[in-house]
Design a protein around this motif. Structure first.
Motif, PDB file in Angstrom:
ATOM      1  N   TRP A  56     -48.510 -46.964  47.189  1.00 54.88           N
ATOM      2  CA  TRP A  56     -47.346 -46.948  48.074  1.00 54.88           C
ATOM      3  C   TRP A  56     -47.642 -47.812  49.280  1.00 54.88           C
ATOM      4  N   THR A 116     -45.938 -49.401  53.017  1.00 59.11           N
ATOM      5  CA  THR A 116     -44.924 -49.450  54.071  1.00 59.11           C
ATOM      6  C   THR A 116     -45.288 -50.634  54.942  1.00 59.11           C
ATOM      7  N   MET A 137     -40.457 -50.209  52.176  1.00 60.75           N
ATOM      8  CA  MET A 137     -41.291 -49.234  51.472  1.00 60.75           C
ATOM      9  C   MET A 137     -41.244 -49.562  49.989  1.00 60.75           C
ATOM     10  N   ALA A 168     -43.401 -49.046  45.958  1.00 59.78           N
ATOM     11  CA  ALA A 168     -44.444 -48.469  45.107  1.00 59.78           C
ATOM     12  C   ALA A 168     -44.811 -49.521  44.067  1.00 59.78           C
ATOM     13  N   CYS A 213     -35.974 -49.307  55.396  1.00 63.94           N
ATOM     14  CA  CYS A 213     -35.618 -48.393  56.467  1.00 63.94           C
ATOM     15  C   CYS A 213     -35.177 -49.231  57.658  1.00 63.94           C
ATOM     16  N   GLU A 246     -39.097 -39.151  45.305  1.00 64.48           N
ATOM     17  CA  GLU A 246     -40.253 -39.375  46.178  1.00 64.48           C
ATOM     18  C   GLU A 246     -39.993 -40.531  47.134  1.00 64.48           C
ATOM     19  N   LEU A 247     -39.391 -41.591  46.647  1.00 63.55           N
ATOM     20  CA  LEU A 247     -39.084 -42.753  47.481  1.00 63.55           C
ATOM     21  C   LEU A 247     -38.168 -42.380  48.640  1.00 63.55           C
ATOM     22  N   GLN A 307     -37.500 -39.422  49.878  1.00 62.16           N
ATOM     23  CA  GLN A 307     -38.159 -38.474  50.785  1.00 62.16           C
ATOM     24  C   GLN A 307     -39.121 -39.202  51.712  1.00 62.16           C
ATOM     25  N   ARG A 308     -39.823 -40.194  51.205  1.00 67.99           N
ATOM     26  CA  ARG A 308     -40.711 -40.990  52.058  1.00 67.99           C
ATOM     27  C   ARG A 308     -39.904 -41.732  53.125  1.00 67.99           C
ATOM     28  N   GLY A 309     -38.731 -42.237  52.740  1.00 64.81           N
ATOM     29  CA  GLY A 309     -37.872 -42.909  53.709  1.00 64.81           C
ATOM     30  C   GLY A 309     -37.366 -41.965  54.776  1.00 64.81           C
ATOM     31  N   ASP A 330     -38.844 -39.178  55.749  1.00 62.42           N
ATOM     32  CA  ASP A 330     -39.994 -38.831  56.590  1.00 62.42           C
ATOM     33  C   ASP A 330     -40.322 -39.961  57.564  1.00 62.42           C
ATOM     34  N   TYR A 331     -40.256 -41.204  57.083  1.00 60.05           N
ATOM     35  CA  TYR A 331     -40.550 -42.349  57.947  1.00 60.05           C
ATOM     36  C   TYR A 331     -39.529 -42.442  59.076  1.00 60.05           C
TER      37      TYR A 331
END
Length: 151
Positions: free
Chosen positions: A5, A7, A50, A52, A64, A93-94, A96-98, A100-101
């Motif tokens: 992953w 960023t 972001m 993967a 983002c 997952e992607l 959710q990562r966005g 969170d970021y």
């Protein structure tokens, strides 16, 4: 499947990474979805990208954006999973990562997206709620959705 992953700011992407990102976006959004639209919209330079990767192949991507770029709120967009990565729950997952970021980077901002209408329940399962009516963007039904980060 082991994924790397990443960023990165626009200026931190290598030419090969940027090429792979743009190729994935073109292959899915323009060719697969049969939608002619201006993908290069002058927002990539201000975005955090972001992605993967499996070996040197990109399997998932999103960007983002800060508050004021696309919406008053921060946003995530160009959310895409490559055909080789589908069925592995990478989309969840992607995104959710966005989320969170964006929450960490812009803690006083909600997150707004322009979701393809058929994905409303997916985004709803991640906490987004619909805003307004469906609209047509580039020939595809969409719906604005908001994640209230104060909740």
């Amino acid at each position: 499947m082991t994924l790397d992953w990443q960023t990165a700011a626009f200026d931190d992407l290598t030419p090969a990474q940027l090429y792979a990102i743009l190729q994935l976006r073109q292959n899915v959004f323009i060719i697969e979805q049969d939608c002619i639209y201006p993908d290069l919209d002058n927002l990539d330079a201000m975005a955090t990208h972001m992605s993967a990767w499996r070996s040197n192949d990109i399997v998932a991507y999103q960007r983002c954006l800060p508050p004021g770029a696309s919406y008053q709120e921060s946003s995530i967009g160009r959310i895409v999973v490559a055909p080789a990565g589908r069925g592995l729950k990478l989309g969840r997952e992607l995104v959710q990562r966005g989320i969170d970021y964006n929450r960490a980077r812009w803690p006083n901002s909600n997150i707004q997206i322009g979701a393809q209408a058929h994905l409303q329940s997916f985004y709803g399962s991640l906490g987004f709620t619909p805003l307004g009516d469906e609209y047509i963007e580039d020939g595809i039904p969409h719906r604005h959705m908001l994640l209230d980060c104060a909740a």
